[in-house]
Design a protein around this motif. Sequence first.
Motif, mmCIF file in Angstrom:
data_model
loop_
_atom_site.group_PDB
_atom_site.id
_atom_site.type_symbol
_atom_site.label_atom_id
_atom_site.label_comp_id
_atom_site.label_asym_id
_atom_site.label_seq_id
_atom_site.Cartn_x
_atom_site.Cartn_y
_atom_site.Cartn_z
ATOM 1 N N ASP A 189 0.820 -1.218 0.000
ATOM 2 C CA ASP A 189 0.000 0.000 0.000
ATOM 3 C C ASP A 189 0.856 1.271 0.000
ATOM 4 O O ASP A 189 0.413 2.326 -0.449
ATOM 5 C CB ASP A 189 -0.927 0.016 1.221
ATOM 6 C CG ASP A 189 -2.063 -0.989 1.098
ATOM 7 O OD1 ASP A 189 -2.251 -1.528 -0.003
ATOM 8 O OD2 ASP A 189 -2.755 -1.249 2.107
ATOM 9 N N LEU A 190 2.086 1.168 0.497
ATOM 10 C CA LEU A 190 2.997 2.318 0.501
ATOM 11 C C LEU A 190 3.340 2.788 -0.910
ATOM 12 O O LEU A 190 3.666 3.962 -1.117
ATOM 13 C CB LEU A 190 4.287 1.979 1.245
ATOM 14 C CG LEU A 190 4.231 1.990 2.777
ATOM 15 C CD1 LEU A 190 5.531 1.444 3.348
ATOM 16 C CD2 LEU A 190 3.975 3.401 3.297
ATOM 17 N N LYS A 193 -1.028 3.085 -3.100
ATOM 18 C CA LYS A 193 -2.141 3.946 -2.694
ATOM 19 C C LYS A 193 -1.694 5.408 -2.601
ATOM 20 O O LYS A 193 -0.510 5.713 -2.664
ATOM 21 C CB LYS A 193 -2.720 3.473 -1.356
ATOM 22 C CG LYS A 193 -3.485 2.159 -1.458
ATOM 23 C CD LYS A 193 -4.289 1.878 -0.204
ATOM 24 C CE LYS A 193 -5.170 0.649 -0.392
ATOM 25 N NZ LYS A 193 -6.001 0.379 0.809
ATOM 26 N N GLN A 194 -2.686 6.291 -2.429
ATOM 27 C CA GLN A 194 -2.387 7.716 -2.311
ATOM 28 C C GLN A 194 -1.523 7.957 -1.076
ATOM 29 O O GLN A 194 -1.871 7.581 0.036
ATOM 30 C CB GLN A 194 -3.679 8.521 -2.178
ATOM 31 C CG GLN A 194 -3.438 10.018 -2.040
ATOM 32 C CD GLN A 194 -4.720 10.776 -1.728
ATOM 33 O OE1 GLN A 194 -5.747 10.177 -1.462
ATOM 34 N NE2 GLN A 194 -4.643 12.092 -1.761
ATOM 35 N N ARG A 195 -0.382 8.619 -1.277
ATOM 36 C CA ARG A 195 0.578 8.794 -0.193
ATOM 37 C C ARG A 195 0.648 10.238 0.268
ATOM 38 O O ARG A 195 0.697 11.147 -0.538
ATOM 39 C CB ARG A 195 1.962 8.325 -0.654
ATOM 40 C CG ARG A 195 2.074 6.833 -0.869
ATOM 41 C CD ARG A 195 3.337 6.458 -1.609
ATOM 42 N NE ARG A 195 3.221 6.740 -3.044
ATOM 43 C CZ ARG A 195 4.187 6.547 -3.914
ATOM 44 N NH1 ARG A 195 5.357 6.094 -3.505
ATOM 45 N NH2 ARG A 195 4.011 6.805 -5.184
ATOM 46 N N PHE A 196 0.671 10.407 1.576
ATOM 47 C CA PHE A 196 0.922 11.723 2.158
ATOM 48 C C PHE A 196 2.433 11.937 2.289
ATOM 49 O O PHE A 196 2.950 13.006 2.007
ATOM 50 C CB PHE A 196 0.252 11.845 3.530
ATOM 51 C CG PHE A 196 -1.230 11.620 3.494
ATOM 52 C CD1 PHE A 196 -2.067 12.499 2.819
ATOM 53 C CD2 PHE A 196 -1.801 10.534 4.125
ATOM 54 C CE1 PHE A 196 -3.438 12.300 2.785
ATOM 55 C CE2 PHE A 196 -3.165 10.328 4.102
ATOM 56 C CZ PHE A 196 -3.993 11.212 3.428
ATOM 57 N N SER A 254 5.150 1.697 8.213
ATOM 58 C CA SER A 254 4.065 1.908 7.265
ATOM 59 C C SER A 254 2.857 2.376 8.065
ATOM 60 O O SER A 254 2.223 1.594 8.766
ATOM 61 C CB SER A 254 3.748 0.607 6.520
ATOM 62 O OG SER A 254 2.591 0.762 5.727
ATOM 63 N N ALA A 255 2.554 3.668 7.987
ATOM 64 C CA ALA A 255 1.450 4.249 8.742
ATOM 65 C C ALA A 255 0.306 4.595 7.793
ATOM 66 O O ALA A 255 0.532 5.081 6.687
ATOM 67 C CB ALA A 255 1.917 5.505 9.483
ATOM 68 N N SER A 256 -0.920 4.338 8.236
ATOM 69 C CA SER A 256 -2.075 4.624 7.391
ATOM 70 C C SER A 256 -3.183 5.263 8.201
ATOM 71 O O SER A 256 -3.342 4.997 9.394
ATOM 72 C CB SER A 256 -2.594 3.341 6.737
ATOM 73 O OG SER A 256 -3.091 2.438 7.717
ATOM 74 N N THR A 284 12.967 4.498 7.889
ATOM 75 C CA THR A 284 12.189 4.922 6.729
ATOM 76 C C THR A 284 10.721 4.913 7.132
ATOM 77 O O THR A 284 10.215 3.890 7.597
ATOM 78 C CB THR A 284 12.407 3.972 5.534
ATOM 79 O OG1 THR A 284 13.809 3.835 5.288
ATOM 80 C CG2 THR A 284 11.724 4.500 4.292
ATOM 81 N N ILE A 285 10.051 6.031 6.950
ATOM 82 C CA ILE A 285 8.669 6.156 7.403
ATOM 83 C C ILE A 285 7.795 6.657 6.257
ATOM 84 O O ILE A 285 8.129 7.640 5.592
ATOM 85 C CB ILE A 285 8.559 7.118 8.608
ATOM 86 C CG1 ILE A 285 9.440 6.623 9.752
ATOM 87 C CG2 ILE A 285 7.113 7.259 9.064
ATOM 88 C CD1 ILE A 285 9.514 7.563 10.938
ATOM 89 N N GLY A 286 6.684 5.954 6.042
ATOM 90 C CA GLY A 286 5.732 6.359 5.018
ATOM 91 C C GLY A 286 4.334 6.479 5.604
ATOM 92 O O GLY A 286 3.980 5.755 6.543
#
Length: 336
Positions: A189-190, A193-196, A254-256, A284-286
């Motif tokens: 998903d990182l 999907k739409q990433r901030f 991986s934060a959502s 590494t943070i997404g």
Amino acid sequence: MTQRWNIQAKRDATMQNFAEEVEYKPVIKGVAVGDEACNILDTLIELGIHGVDFIITGTERCQLEQSVASVKVRLGHVQPRITLNPHEMTGADCESVKHIGKALADADMVFIISCLDDACGHDATVRIADYAEGIGAGVMCLVALPSHHEGTAINGGAQEALGILQSRHSVLVLPNGILVRSIIGGITDLVTKQRFVGIDCVDLKESIFRYMDIKVGVGMASGGNRAVEATKMALASPLLAGFDVAKAQSVVVSASVGKDASMEDFAGVDRLVRENVPDSTDCTIGLYNNGETGDQFAVMLYCCDSQKYPRKALIPQLPESLENDNQADIPPFLRT
């Protein structure tokens, strides 16, 4: 006038090619090896994982026919083990290998799900992982070990296969099959999907797929301090029991969250993770949009250790006796 038109046409073509490159999405494959793993993969397909193509491999024809996966490869239908040894490979093995090779040829990332529950699964899991990494894909093996009641031979073979996998590839041993959706989805998903705050495929290959030992923590929270609370839960996750996060060589978060994400959320996650690992750890943070309407914040924490050593010649060549003139039917990495 013609010259000016040609220059403009070249510019338009260049911009079109650039747009295509920008819109490129990584090719992600999920491979189930063995009949029990096929059941897990069918469940994943029903739950839905965005941007992943699924392939099942197994020994039972009825299992393959009932699966909802689009690509199916039967293994070991001539002998109980699939062999990729050039000196032992049969025509049936060659066909299986070619089908698997075609299915994986364009992959950027490959997730291999295996329960190591039979002799064919032991051998095929190792070989498929070798092939996928040999063509340059990032490979992660999600392995569930058979239960003790399945006998000494199966368990002994499973431990041997696990040892080989852990010496070559990124391996995560599953406590159960329920977590597979979250583990794979947290990575895919990182990049789909739409990433901030984005992480691309190259970053993931460097921060996850080049490490052999992977542990994962999971945390979810809602409310005003949701990002920090979810991160705390992930760091204290029972799945990380016995593993010191501070000793990880690489940590990927991986934060959502839904559409109401904020940089405050990201900053809270970033600060808390870095407080728990030394400066030498690669962090590494997404943060991406999970498409949900609630305010729940979810964190998948991947702790990676044991960096891989460079390897060569993992992929054997086909024996001359099995070659044919139609080289187009053989994947590039199997051609002599």
